[in-house]
Design an enzyme around this catalytic site. Structure first.
Site, PDB file in Angstrom:
ATOM      1  N   LYS C  86       1.068  -1.219  -0.196  1.00 20.29           N
ATOM      2  CA  LYS C  86      -0.030   0.002  -0.203  1.00 20.29           C
ATOM      3  C   LYS C  86       0.880   1.322   0.022  1.00 20.29           C
ATOM      4  O   LYS C  86       0.568   2.477  -0.132  1.00 20.29           O
ATOM      5  CB  LYS C  86      -0.878  -0.202   1.270  1.00 20.29           C
ATOM      6  CG  LYS C  86      -1.984  -1.213   1.015  1.00 20.29           C
ATOM      7  CD  LYS C  86      -2.752  -1.226   2.102  1.00 20.29           C
ATOM      8  CE  LYS C  86      -4.009  -2.099   2.535  1.00 20.29           C
ATOM      9  NZ  LYS C  86      -4.367  -2.543   3.154  1.00 20.29           N
ATOM     10  N   ARG C 107      15.596  -9.247   5.919  1.00 15.11           N
ATOM     11  CA  ARG C 107      16.144  -8.920   4.872  1.00 15.11           C
ATOM     12  C   ARG C 107      15.859  -8.380   3.815  1.00 15.11           C
ATOM     13  O   ARG C 107      14.519  -8.401   4.116  1.00 15.11           O
ATOM     14  CB  ARG C 107      16.064 -10.282   4.698  1.00 15.11           C
ATOM     15  CG  ARG C 107      16.449 -11.004   3.060  1.00 15.11           C
ATOM     16  CD  ARG C 107      17.911 -11.481   2.820  1.00 15.11           C
ATOM     17  NE  ARG C 107      18.700 -12.377   1.949  1.00 15.11           N
ATOM     18  CZ  ARG C 107      19.507 -13.720   1.793  1.00 15.11           C
ATOM     19  NH1 ARG C 107      20.115 -13.100   3.018  1.00 15.11           N
ATOM     20  NH2 ARG C 107      19.352 -13.444   1.524  1.00 15.11           N
TER      21      ARG C 107
END
Lengths: 316, 316, 316
Positions: C86, C107
């Site tokens: 979003k 990560r």
């Protein structure tokens, strides 16, 4: 009685071992009801390595491990492993993951994957389904369900209904049933989905009486157990052919009325519509209890793996 | 005061229950700060069954459970469940998963999914969002944030800004505010995204004073609470129309300068750019504290569910 | 010696700190073998926030945390976070997630992501790979492996073979080796994948002897350590060019016969075929032990982070 890995139903073709597993499972059901399950796997880590998602199976293993006091590391996405995508072999992945845990539950789309994994793993491998190969913990929970529901594993008439050609759980159950006396099997399937010759030869060799038909209704009143499996659309050339066949193998309330009061209905789940939902409240519907039994069977197997593998841990 | 499942904000339209939840949440905040949270959910397993990913919500439930001493099994990928993909009903999935855990947190794209799940589940269901339906734990943490930040839940002027048409959190908050005295609401939205008639009738029925406008600036200095929501591009026919509107509902530092020194800024997050990042260091920016409150509210709800559901566990 | 976050190998350019980490790792290996690891991180929660999947790295962090008594919340799918999709910033996601846990392992595909995260996080950030940037825990476990296998970190001849241009682990190892006396490096790569000038200048500045060639065979008998990396197909314009090059950098059994009896073979894994599987049983093959060392190094780093960050917890 060595139980280093759990790879195939054939490891369990011993009544004594099955009884041991079922007794432990019974006992875990009792301790669970009292919130008194001993935390025998404290400080042990189970790794779920699922190359295809199966939330139901994964959750039942994870729950079993947690209830025994262990911990879990998990992927439902191992196929997108950067390493698998980069061309790493299953063997290399297993070698590495086996440093980080005490037991690996492997789900993989290829037949034989679990066996390959077991060859290189430092920790026990549990086969949670290798393609159209095996799913041994399902076979054990199926037999356990029959024992719990009917009270015996011999002197049984069992209807096996649906896709008997590809139905992996049916094949495994046939192996296990060969251990017991006076079993009669009623095979009911569409003509295109009959039990493979290999399993019929096995039944003959073990002198298990069986019959084949495509008439579901005709066997309903004769059996103690109705084991129903899903018929997959993909097996048919046309949607029309599929729909025609499918409707002949649906267990409706009307059909169930012809069954014995003590007949139990089993299904490995997921079900689509081969068993009408109207039947769910009927006490003979054993398929959800069957799913619950999976928890206790997996707890029992985890306990046995660690007990029988003292020499097999990281600790020496 | 029965709390079997948490499905809708309407279950919480009782001041006494809200106060109980908020007191427990306050207390958990204190015990967390001292690393002294009692492990009251030891040996309990929470299952997160998310049919659409929402890492933020999932993490806050999982963290709440772990902090109470419980364990977690989790999927963020339930839609790709082999079983859902194969045509299994939500009801069957819930029945099976409820064997493996003590409470299910369900996120599902369809309105009413949580209610359907609750009908068949053996364990409490917590609705963590069912499409454009409800997300009751968010509503509770929003009200809790107002109480903590302002010190009261009555005698409040509240600005609700942004997408009031689809803003699920706004609608739920309106229900909860109806319990309290002397609330005045300033509704500010683009013309196309006004509060639905249904909620305006509700406000009238409960004699809550409110006004509507599309002028953000005009209300800034009047309110104790500014509750801002995201305006989604998808709601507009052209990008141009969207951009024009969007820029009128951005809280900039300049705009904030017109606000009262004690006004608080809330947002359910994620934010895109409807609140300028310049504002983050301002003590009035309460939106991150609001997210943190979610942890304590969920801890409180988990405690209440298990306390009030002694008859509801697997153990009898 | 402040260790607030673990972001870059450059934080570890101190012999004393490295020795401390390696000693703690040694000790954890011993306690693990005896099942006596102290549960020093009880009630702490580690969050794995992986914006790209890396099951191997994730599992080793999760296992390290669980073995220290902590708990884990995890996503391997953070990129599909509804919130990231979003348009939420990494910073906002980190701020919120840091309320729910005590340490974040991140990560992320973008260089610098871990540093950005560290700026806003309430809890320590561990960089588990930021694109082509850094992966400091890998560098530490590589050096640790050399120390354990060879018994020293100085007076070493090291062959670095394969993709030296993009090989992130090679670059980090070069930084760490600069701390030690009498290191000689043999760089062996295809002409197109030579070590970047920047690192050669670094070697010169630190007076580390090095040579460059594309002849793998010629260095085999000269080195104590052979660090081999994968050559990626994507780096070449044609498949033909790739195949030609690739085959010159494969460690076969025949080639290994020319190596010293004490030479060790390292590889950051995953391997494709740059090391023949025939070599796996050879005791010089250290790459799987290297992966195992990752567990102990990560346990050591987690311990250090919490010890050195008492002021850094939620508790004040």
């Amino acid at each position: 009685m060595k139980l280093k890995h759990i790879l195939t139903t054939k490891q369990f073709l011993e009544k004594k071992l099955l009884n041991e597993i079922f007794n432990i499972a019974d006992n875990f059901e009792k301790t669970e009801k009292k919130n008194k399950t001993p935390k025998i796997l404290k400080d042990k880590i189970l790794s779920c390595l699922f190359y295809e998602p199966s939330t139901r199976t994964r959750f039942s293993f994870e729950s079993a491990m947690l209830k025994l006091g262990g911990q879990v590391i998990s992927t439902e996405n191992a196929a997108h492993f950067s390493s698998a995508a980069k061309g790493e072999t299953l063997e290399d992945s297993i070698r590495v993951v086996s440093f980080y845990c005490d037991v690996i539950v492997l789900r993989h789309p290829e037949i034989g994957a679990a066996k390959r994994a077991a060859k290189v793993s430092l920790v026990p491998i549990i086969n949670a389904g290798d393609g159209s190969g095996e799913h041994p913990t399902q076979a054990l929970l199926d037999l356990y369900t029959i024992k719990k529901e009917i009270g015996r594993t011999s002197d049984l008439k069992i209807g096996m209904v649906g896709d008997l050609l590809y139905g992996r759980t049916i094949h495994s159950l046939i192996y296990l049933l060969s251990l017991y006396q006076n079993i009669e099997i009623f095979l009911v399937s569409p003509k295109k989905l009959k039990l493979p010759e290999k399993y019929k030869l096995f039944l003959k060799k073990h002198k298990i009486k069986f019959s084949e038909s495509d008439n579901f209704e005709s066997i309903i009143s004769k059996v103690d157990v109705l084991y129903i499996t899903r018929i997959q659309k993909e097996r048919f050339q046309s949607l029309k052919a599929y729909k025609k066949v499918k409707n002949s193998f649906i267990l409706s309330k009307t059909l169930l009325n012809k069954a014995n009061k003590k007949t139990i209905i089993m299904h490995p789940l997921p079900r689509v519509n081969e068993i009408s939902q109207e039947i769910d409240p009927d006490n003979r519907a054993a398929y959800f209890r069957q799913a619950q039994n999976g928890l206790y069977i997996r707890m029992a197997l985890l306990r046995l793996l660690f007990e029988k593998n003292k020499i097999f841990s990281h600790n020496n």
